[in-house]
Design a protein around this motif. Structure first.
Motif, PDB file in Angstrom:
ATOM      1  N   LEU A  18      -0.324   7.583  -3.063  1.00 25.86           N
ATOM      2  CA  LEU A  18       0.128   6.427  -3.852  1.00 25.86           C
ATOM      3  C   LEU A  18      -0.563   5.151  -3.381  1.00 25.86           C
ATOM      4  CD1 LEU A  18       2.039   5.106  -5.886  1.00 25.86           C
ATOM      5  CD2 LEU A  18       3.750   4.975  -4.100  1.00 25.86           C
ATOM      6  N   LEU A  19      -0.766   5.024  -2.066  1.00 25.08           N
ATOM      7  CA  LEU A  19      -1.399   3.812  -1.559  1.00 25.08           C
ATOM      8  C   LEU A  19      -2.916   3.878  -1.681  1.00 25.08           C
ATOM      9  CD1 LEU A  19       0.663   3.185   1.695  1.00 25.08           C
ATOM     10  CD2 LEU A  19       0.844   1.979  -0.456  1.00 25.08           C
TER      11      LEU A  19
ATOM     12  N   LEU B 190      12.760   3.089   8.024  1.00 23.70           N
ATOM     13  CA  LEU B 190      12.151   2.859   9.332  1.00 23.70           C
ATOM     14  C   LEU B 190      12.913   1.763  10.049  1.00 23.70           C
ATOM     15  CD1 LEU B 190       8.340   2.599   8.609  1.00 23.70           C
ATOM     16  CD2 LEU B 190       9.490   4.421   9.806  1.00 23.70           C
TER      17      LEU B 190
ATOM     18  N   GLY C 227       2.499   7.920  10.922  1.00 21.01           N
ATOM     19  CA  GLY C 227       3.734   8.160  11.656  1.00 21.01           C
ATOM     20  C   GLY C 227       4.964   8.299  10.780  1.00 21.01           C
ATOM     21  N   LEU C 228       4.777   8.225   9.453  1.00 19.85           N
ATOM     22  CA  LEU C 228       5.937   8.181   8.568  1.00 19.85           C
ATOM     23  C   LEU C 228       6.377   9.579   8.177  1.00 19.85           C
ATOM     24  CD1 LEU C 228       4.582   5.376   6.265  1.00 19.85           C
ATOM     25  CD2 LEU C 228       6.077   5.141   8.234  1.00 19.85           C
ATOM     26  N   ARG C 229       7.682   9.698   7.917  1.00 21.49           N
ATOM     27  CA  ARG C 229       8.193  11.001   7.499  1.00 21.49           C
ATOM     28  C   ARG C 229       7.719  11.345   6.089  1.00 21.49           C
ATOM     29  NH1 ARG C 229      14.374  10.500   8.734  1.00 21.49           N
ATOM     30  NH2 ARG C 229      13.679   8.365   9.015  1.00 21.49           N
ATOM     31  N   VAL C 230       7.406  10.316   5.294  1.00 18.98           N
ATOM     32  CA  VAL C 230       7.008  10.557   3.897  1.00 18.98           C
ATOM     33  C   VAL C 230       5.499  10.455   3.739  1.00 18.98           C
ATOM     34  CG1 VAL C 230       9.165   9.873   2.829  1.00 18.98           C
ATOM     35  CG2 VAL C 230       7.484   8.139   3.424  1.00 18.98           C
TER      36      VAL C 230
ATOM     37  N   LYS D 261       9.270  -2.533  12.431  1.00 17.87           N
ATOM     38  CA  LYS D 261       8.110  -1.680  12.178  1.00 17.87           C
ATOM     39  C   LYS D 261       7.757  -1.699  10.685  1.00 17.87           C
ATOM     40  CE  LYS D 261       6.670   3.025  12.851  1.00 17.87           C
ATOM     41  NZ  LYS D 261       7.025   4.336  13.371  1.00 17.87           N
TER      42      LYS D 261
ATOM     43  N   THR E 187      -8.326  -5.178  11.561  1.00 22.93           N
ATOM     44  CA  THR E 187      -6.879  -4.931  11.504  1.00 22.93           C
ATOM     45  C   THR E 187      -6.455  -3.614  12.140  1.00 22.93           C
ATOM     46  OG1 THR E 187      -7.043  -3.896   9.333  1.00 22.93           O
ATOM     47  CG2 THR E 187      -6.600  -6.259   9.377  1.00 22.93           C
TER      48      THR E 187
ATOM     49  N   LEU F  37      10.807   2.339   2.919  1.00 24.73           N
ATOM     50  CA  LEU F  37      10.736   3.421   3.897  1.00 24.73           C
ATOM     51  C   LEU F  37      11.892   3.323   4.887  1.00 24.73           C
ATOM     52  CD1 LEU F  37       6.954   3.487   4.740  1.00 24.73           C
ATOM     53  CD2 LEU F  37       8.250   5.109   3.400  1.00 24.73           C
TER      54      LEU F  37
ATOM     55  N   VAL G  90       0.835  -5.537   6.532  1.00 27.38           N
ATOM     56  CA  VAL G  90      -0.571  -5.123   6.465  1.00 27.38           C
ATOM     57  C   VAL G  90      -0.905  -4.623   5.058  1.00 27.38           C
ATOM     58  CG1 VAL G  90      -2.302  -3.583   7.396  1.00 27.38           C
ATOM     59  CG2 VAL G  90      -0.627  -4.590   8.919  1.00 27.38           C
TER      60      VAL G  90
ATOM     61  N   LEU H  21      -0.609  -0.744  -7.241  1.00 31.51           N
ATOM     62  CA  LEU H  21      -0.694  -1.146  -5.830  1.00 31.51           C
ATOM     63  C   LEU H  21       0.612  -1.771  -5.367  1.00 31.51           C
ATOM     64  CD1 LEU H  21      -4.239  -2.718  -5.748  1.00 31.51           C
ATOM     65  CD2 LEU H  21      -3.465  -0.862  -4.304  1.00 31.51           C
TER      66      LEU H  21
ATOM     67  N   LEU I 175      -3.869  -3.795  14.926  1.00 30.68           N
ATOM     68  CA  LEU I 175      -2.527  -4.056  14.386  1.00 30.68           C
ATOM     69  C   LEU I 175      -1.882  -2.765  13.886  1.00 30.68           C
ATOM     70  CD1 LEU I 175      -2.739  -7.217  12.141  1.00 30.68           C
ATOM     71  CD2 LEU I 175      -0.992  -6.697  13.824  1.00 30.68           C
ATOM     72  N   LEU I 176      -2.664  -2.009  13.096  1.00 35.87           N
ATOM     73  CA  LEU I 176      -2.117  -0.796  12.486  1.00 35.87           C
ATOM     74  C   LEU I 176      -1.773   0.239  13.540  1.00 35.87           C
ATOM     75  CD1 LEU I 176      -4.374  -0.494   9.359  1.00 35.87           C
ATOM     76  CD2 LEU I 176      -1.922  -0.818   9.413  1.00 35.87           C
TER      77      LEU I 176
ATOM     78  N   LEU J 253       4.276  -2.939   8.905  1.00 31.70           N
ATOM     79  CA  LEU J 253       3.500  -2.081   8.008  1.00 31.70           C
ATOM     80  C   LEU J 253       3.339  -2.740   6.641  1.00 31.70           C
ATOM     81  CD1 LEU J 253       4.747   1.586   8.447  1.00 31.70           C
ATOM     82  CD2 LEU J 253       2.551   0.616   9.053  1.00 31.70           C
TER      83      LEU J 253
ATOM     84  N   LEU K  82      -1.976   4.050   8.779  1.00 34.62           N
ATOM     85  CA  LEU K  82      -0.782   3.323   8.355  1.00 34.62           C
ATOM     86  C   LEU K  82       0.357   4.292   8.018  1.00 34.62           C
ATOM     87  CD1 LEU K  82      -1.269   0.315   6.086  1.00 34.62           C
ATOM     88  CD2 LEU K  82       0.664   1.772   5.659  1.00 34.62           C
TER      89      LEU K  82
ATOM     90  N   ILE L 163       3.311   9.208   0.372  1.00 37.99           N
ATOM     91  CA  ILE L 163       2.968   7.787   0.274  1.00 37.99           C
ATOM     92  C   ILE L 163       1.466   7.579   0.356  1.00 37.99           C
ATOM     93  CG2 ILE L 163       3.074   7.065   2.708  1.00 37.99           C
ATOM     94  CD1 ILE L 163       5.012   4.866   0.865  1.00 37.99           C
TER      95      ILE L 163
ATOM     96  N   GLU M 113       1.534  -0.782  14.885  1.00 38.17           N
ATOM     97  CA  GLU M 113       2.670  -0.689  13.971  1.00 38.17           C
ATOM     98  C   GLU M 113       3.023   0.750  13.628  1.00 38.17           C
ATOM     99  OE1 GLU M 113       4.380  -3.129  13.283  1.00 38.17           O
ATOM    100  OE2 GLU M 113       3.123  -4.889  13.506  1.00 38.17           O
ATOM    101  N   SER M 114       2.026   1.596  13.564  1.00 39.71           N
ATOM    102  CA  SER M 114       2.278   2.923  13.000  1.00 39.71           C
ATOM    103  C   SER M 114       3.112   3.774  13.945  1.00 39.71           C
ATOM    104  CB  SER M 114       0.979   3.629  12.686  1.00 39.71           C
ATOM    105  OG  SER M 114       0.274   3.870  13.868  1.00 39.71           O
TER     106      SER M 114
ATOM    107  N   LEU N  86      -7.881   3.427   7.120  1.00 44.01           N
ATOM    108  CA  LEU N  86      -6.901   2.332   7.178  1.00 44.01           C
ATOM    109  C   LEU N  86      -5.530   2.818   6.715  1.00 44.01           C
ATOM    110  CD1 LEU N  86      -8.638  -0.886   5.827  1.00 44.01           C
ATOM    111  CD2 LEU N  86      -7.491  -0.558   7.997  1.00 44.01           C
ATOM    112  N   TYR N  87      -5.492   3.431   5.527  1.00 43.63           N
ATOM    113  CA  TYR N  87      -4.215   3.869   4.988  1.00 43.63           C
ATOM    114  C   TYR N  87      -3.728   5.133   5.687  1.00 43.63           C
ATOM    115  CZ  TYR N  87      -4.368   0.304   1.463  1.00 43.63           C
ATOM    116  OH  TYR N  87      -4.389  -0.913   0.846  1.00 43.63           O
TER     117      TYR N  87
ATOM    118  N   GLY O  25       3.181   0.722  -4.788  1.00 43.93           N
ATOM    119  CA  GLY O  25       2.967   1.314  -3.471  1.00 43.93           C
ATOM    120  C   GLY O  25       3.524   0.430  -2.376  1.00 43.93           C
TER     121      GLY O  25
END
Lengths: 222, 251
Positions: free
Chosen positions: A165-166, B138, A155-158, B142, A214, B136, B149, B126, A217-218, B146, A152, A162, A221-222, A148-149, B129
């Motif tokens: 952390l999540l 972005l 696609g992010l640069r970080v 988008k 979900t 971010l 969710v 959490l 959805l993800l 994110l 999520l 991240i 979005e990603s 899931l994470y 986070g």
């Protein structure tokens, strides 16, 4: 859905068989964490023996973060994610496939780490009956939450920073429950351990359920 | 033109909140008696309990707004989820700090790995986070999706954490107020309820302002984008003062 899941899982496992990233990089890292713990906690004083269950699962979680990153890095390169979205595969099937492939890799890793704690920490594996289902349930939970994470943050640069952390606070209950179940299992099966196994199963079921509902959805979005 | 995010409504609300805080100080520090068991330390409760309640309420709003955003996809819900999480994080930090200051003289330690403390600490991480996702760099839609969710996932995670840590160990006292026979003296209870009301008002007040600031931030972004596009257009039209004949598609 199951056919789609098998396709995605097959693709991931084939990728791993050919690239050997998990076995050549993640597995040695996991063993390295075990060795570092031994350096940090003086092995002569018995601390290591008492903390074996916890250290084992911390090593698993750290390695799982790397495995998740790897599992979704292959989806980002060359726009594979767009391909997946356009492929017409059921998103729930993609999720199940990713979880299955990730769980399979983690189980191999856990077996290796198990060997590691027996050799390095002198752990006495008494209650296999409890240890094996604990590993299965915890792995499924970590793989589901990780997927899931993972998607999520894919696609992010970080994404490298991240994701831990999540993900790590989310899988903290797995650490608590699996450690307690392992402590019970290492000192022989007790009734206390089964309760923790139950919690692990609930955790895994919750995140598999969340993922099934979900993931589409993800993926969008990603 | 109004050069702040305040309006008559928020000024009234803010004034009531400030008067409420003055009353809370008066009741909390002067009028209410010391507790039989905890002595003067009980006064910490008038900050600790209300901030905890309101913080958890704020995160509930975030989860609900995240769900609403996923259903409706409107900027309004996105801003509510964002603002509520930020204010909730500040209040939760106040809960943790006041709890530590209370725990040191009462339990003898600042921190203990009790179930409720551990759950709260995990929730705090959490939310950090979640706020990191909010920052971010972005595309706005988008990022909103994110974050929604991630916000939605706060709820099951917190519930699981709660059960895991409750079985693990418990030192924190159980619920005192939400029972049939409240185990608490009248004036103490009144002060506590006053604290709850005041912190709830503070939440609403800050929420309105934070919402407006976030909304304006988005408008500034839009404005910047519009200006940039207009400039490019001007440059383009300036360079093409003598229009070339359109011969076939531009490659």
């Amino acid at each position: 859905m199951w056919r789609d899941a098998a396709l995605v899982a097959g693709k991931d496992l084939r990728l791993e068989l050919r690239s050997r990233v998990a076995i050549n990089q993640v597995a040695p890292f996991a063993l390295l964490v075990l060795v570092l713990f031994a350096f940090a906690l003086d092995p002569d004083r018995g601390i290591l023996a008492r903390a074996t269950a916890g250290l084992y699962w911390v090593a698993v979680l750290f390695s799982a973060v790397l495995a998740v990153q790897r599992a979704f890095a292959v989806e980002v390169a060359d726009g594979v994610r767009d391909g997946l979205r356009l492929s017409g595969l059921d998103p729930a099937g993609i999720f199940v496939g990713k979880v299955a492939a990730l769980a399979a890799q983690l189980l191999v890793l856990e077996a290796l780490l198990g060997l590691g704690v027996v050799v390095f920490y002198d752990a006495d594996v008494a209650g296999m009956l409890l240890l094996v289902p604990t590993c299965l349930a915890a792995t499924l939970g970590v793989a589901a939450a990780g997927s899931l994470y993972g998607i999520l943050s894919a696609g992010l640069r970080v994404k490298e920073t991240i994701l831990p952390l999540l993900l790590l606070p989310v899988v903290a209950p797995v650490l608590v429950a699996a450690t307690q179940a392992f402590e019970a299992g290492l000192s022989g099966p007790t009734s206390d351990g089964w309760r923790w196994l139950g919690l692990l199963i609930v955790f895994a079921a919750a995140y598999v359920g969340l993922g099934l509902t979900t993931f589409d959805l993800l993926l969008e979005e990603s | 033109m109004n050069d702040s995010t305040a309006s008559t409504g928020t000024r009234v609300l803010g004034s009531i909140t400030l008067v409420g805080f003055a009353a809370l100080l008066l009741f909390g520090l002067v009028l209410s008696p010391a507790d039989a068991a905890q002595g003067e330390l009980v006064r910490m409760m008038y900050v600790h309990v209300p901030t905890a309640f309101v913080a958890f309420g704020a995160f509930t709003v975030t989860v609900a707004a995240s769900v609403a955003y996923l259903l409706r996809r409107t900027e309004w819900w996105d801003l509510v989820a964002h603002g509520s999480a930020e204010i909730g994080a500040v209040l939760l930090a106040a809960t943790l700090v006041s709890g530590m200051l209370w725990g040191r003289p009462t339990w003898g330690v600042y921190w203990t790995w009790d179930a409720r403390l551990t759950t709260t600490a995990l929730l705090f991480v959490l939310v950090l986070g979640y706020l990191a996702v909010r920052r971010l760099p972005l595309d706005r839609d988008k990022r909103a999706g994110l974050a929604a969710v991630v916000g939605l996932l706060l709820l099951p995670t917190t519930i699981v954490c709660h059960y895991a840590t409750t079985w693990w160990r418990t030192l924190h006292q159980g619920p005192t107020i939400a029972r049939a026979d409240p185990q608490i003296d009248g004036l103490l209870l009144f002060t506590l309820v006053l604290g709850l009301a005041v912190f709830a008002l503070l939440y609403v007040w800050m929420m309105v302002h934070r919402f407006r600031v976030l909304y304006l931030e988005h408008r500034v972004e839009d404005l910047g984008l519009d200006t940039a596009i207009a400039e490019r257009r001007r440059e383009a039209s300036g360079a093409l003062a003598t229009p070339r004949p359109a011969t076939g598609p531009v490659t």
